[in-house]
Design a protein around this motif. Structure first.
Motif: not given
Length: 178
Positions: A25-40
């Motif tokens: 199984a993969r990790l299944g990461l679903r991190l919020a876009p805001a958690a990136l801490g930047a706009t790219i």
């Protein structure tokens, strides 16, 4: 030409998706876009090496605190689009892409390479850990190295990123346009 574009895109994305006969199984990461801490907003060239084969694809990636958008292109034709708002993943795929090419796996690779290690660490299942040391990120399951990610510079979305996925046996090189 359209069929060739879809075949190429399918081969590239299959490398990202980990198409082993019975992959763990993969990790299944679903991190919020805001958690990136930047706009790219970046244009990228992706190269996947797997089983002696190399395939390439272009992508446009945009992330802001509200949303992640990724469009995959082969020979200038759109073959994949995914959007993620932190809760819902929406996708569009060309009908020629095989079902094994999963948007969830593409999203996971994007987040593993770009999001801060602390955000990833908080979302990992028990037994997993992530470690940043200089320009290398390492993902572990127990004491076993599952993947390494090497960066050409301190800004993860500039320059070249190489993800070597030992578990699913592929190497993804991402070159971001200046």
């Amino acid at each position: 030409m359209r069929g060739l574009a879809c075949a190429l895109a399918a081969a590239v994305l299959a490398g990202c998706a980990g198409l082993d006969p019975a992959p763990p199984a993969r990790l299944g990461l679903r991190l919020a876009p805001a958690a990136l801490g930047a706009t790219i907003s970046v244009q990228q060239h992706l190269k996947v090496e797997r089983g002696g084969r190399t395939d390439e694809l272009d992508a446009a990636l945009e992330v802001d605190p509200e949303r992640l958008e990724l469009v995959g292109l082969a020979f200038g034709q759109r073959v994949l689009r995914l959007g993620y708002d932190g809760k819902k993943l929406t996708t569009w795929r060309h009908m020629m892409l095989p079902a094994q090419v999963r948007a969830e796996d593409v999203l996971e690779d994007v987040q593993l390479t770009l999001w801060p290690a602390m955000a990833i660490a908080r979302a990992l299942p028990p037994g997993w850990r992530v470690e940043d040391l200089g320009l290398r990120r390492t993902l572990y399951l127990g004491d076993a190295v599952v993947a390494t990610i090497d960066y050409s510079g301190p800004v993860r979305w500039d320059g070249t990123v190489v993800l070597n996925n030992l578990r699913h046996k592929y190497r993804l090189t991402i070159e971001s346009a200046p």
